[in-house]
Write a protein that holds these residues in place. Structure first.
Motif, PDB file in Angstrom:
ATOM      1  N   CYS A  20       0.855  -1.180   0.000  1.00 44.97           N
ATOM      2  CA  CYS A  20       0.000   0.000   0.000  1.00 44.97           C
ATOM      3  C   CYS A  20       0.895   1.236   0.000  1.00 44.97           C
ATOM      4  O   CYS A  20       1.693   1.431   0.919  1.00 44.97           O
ATOM      5  N   TRP A  34      -3.992  -2.632   8.288  1.00 46.12           N
ATOM      6  CA  TRP A  34      -4.716  -3.405   7.281  1.00 46.12           C
ATOM      7  C   TRP A  34      -6.025  -3.903   7.891  1.00 46.12           C
ATOM      8  O   TRP A  34      -6.039  -4.435   9.004  1.00 46.12           O
ATOM      9  N   ARG A  43     -16.160  -5.058   8.542  1.00 45.06           N
ATOM     10  CA  ARG A  43     -14.749  -4.809   8.314  1.00 45.06           C
ATOM     11  C   ARG A  43     -14.007  -4.916   9.639  1.00 45.06           C
ATOM     12  O   ARG A  43     -14.426  -4.369  10.649  1.00 45.06           O
ATOM     13  N   TYR A  93      -8.121  -3.837   2.877  1.00 40.44           N
ATOM     14  CA  TYR A  93      -7.967  -2.388   2.790  1.00 40.44           C
ATOM     15  C   TYR A  93      -6.773  -1.941   3.628  1.00 40.44           C
ATOM     16  O   TYR A  93      -6.584  -2.416   4.753  1.00 40.44           O
ATOM     17  N   CYS A  94      -6.017  -1.010   3.111  1.00 38.77           N
ATOM     18  CA  CYS A  94      -5.003  -0.374   3.938  1.00 38.77           C
ATOM     19  C   CYS A  94      -5.558   0.941   4.466  1.00 38.77           C
ATOM     20  O   CYS A  94      -6.474   1.523   3.872  1.00 38.77           O
ATOM     21  N   ALA A  95      -5.022   1.371   5.587  1.00 36.02           N
ATOM     22  CA  ALA A  95      -5.541   2.568   6.235  1.00 36.02           C
ATOM     23  C   ALA A  95      -4.437   3.264   7.018  1.00 36.02           C
ATOM     24  O   ALA A  95      -3.390   2.676   7.303  1.00 36.02           O
ATOM     25  N   TYR A 106      -8.686   4.926  12.751  1.00 39.30           N
ATOM     26  CA  TYR A 106      -8.158   5.031  11.392  1.00 39.30           C
ATOM     27  C   TYR A 106      -9.048   5.978  10.598  1.00 39.30           C
ATOM     28  O   TYR A 106     -10.279   5.840  10.602  1.00 39.30           O
ATOM     29  N   TYR A 108      -7.903   7.501   7.271  1.00 36.40           N
ATOM     30  CA  TYR A 108      -7.641   7.520   5.834  1.00 36.40           C
ATOM     31  C   TYR A 108      -7.705   6.083   5.317  1.00 36.40           C
ATOM     32  O   TYR A 108      -7.145   5.176   5.928  1.00 36.40           O
ATOM     33  N   TRP A 109      -8.354   5.930   4.171  1.00 40.39           N
ATOM     34  CA  TRP A 109      -8.593   4.593   3.638  1.00 40.39           C
ATOM     35  C   TRP A 109      -8.196   4.523   2.180  1.00 40.39           C
ATOM     36  O   TRP A 109      -8.391   5.479   1.419  1.00 40.39           O
TER      37      TRP A 109
END
Length: 119
Positions: A20, A34, A43, A93-95, A106, A108-109
């Protein structure tokens, strides 16, 4: 902006590495993590790494199989996944955020990358 990559279709027992890359903000000021979201499930935070990289968090479901790392010189965070199981199938997803082991912190995605593990 966060851009994840590396997903794919693999057989059970295989390995896969996710990456990412971040842009537009000072990455070394943020914790990175993650998440994954499987069909019909919420999620969940599965791995997090604190600023500086010295503290890490893993959910019980991935502990011992997944490894999170970061390279701030490349604005990147990585997830090395080993011994994959069909139940690891999800969108990953990374964040980025302010508390590496607290999902709600978290902010920002990135877009997700699909990981599918066949039995």
């Amino acid at each position: 902006q966060l851009q994840a990559s590396g997903g794919g279709l693999v057989q059970a027992g295989a390995s896969l590495n996710l990456s990412c890359v971040a842009s537009g903000f000072v990455v070394n000021a943020y914790d990175r993590g993650w998440f994954r979201e499987a069909p019909g499930k919420e999620r969940e935070l599965i791995a997090g790494i604190r600023r500086g990289g010295f503290r890490k968090y893993y959910s019980d479901s991935v502990k011992g199989r997944f490894t999170v790392s970061r390279d701030d010189s490349k604005n990147s965070v990585y997830l090395q996944m080993k011994s994959l199981r069909p139940e690891d199938t999800a969108v990953y997803y990374c964040a980025a955020g302010h508390s590496f082991n607290v999902a709600s912190q978290y902010t920002y995605w990135g877009q997700g990358t699909q990981v599918t593990v066949s039995s």
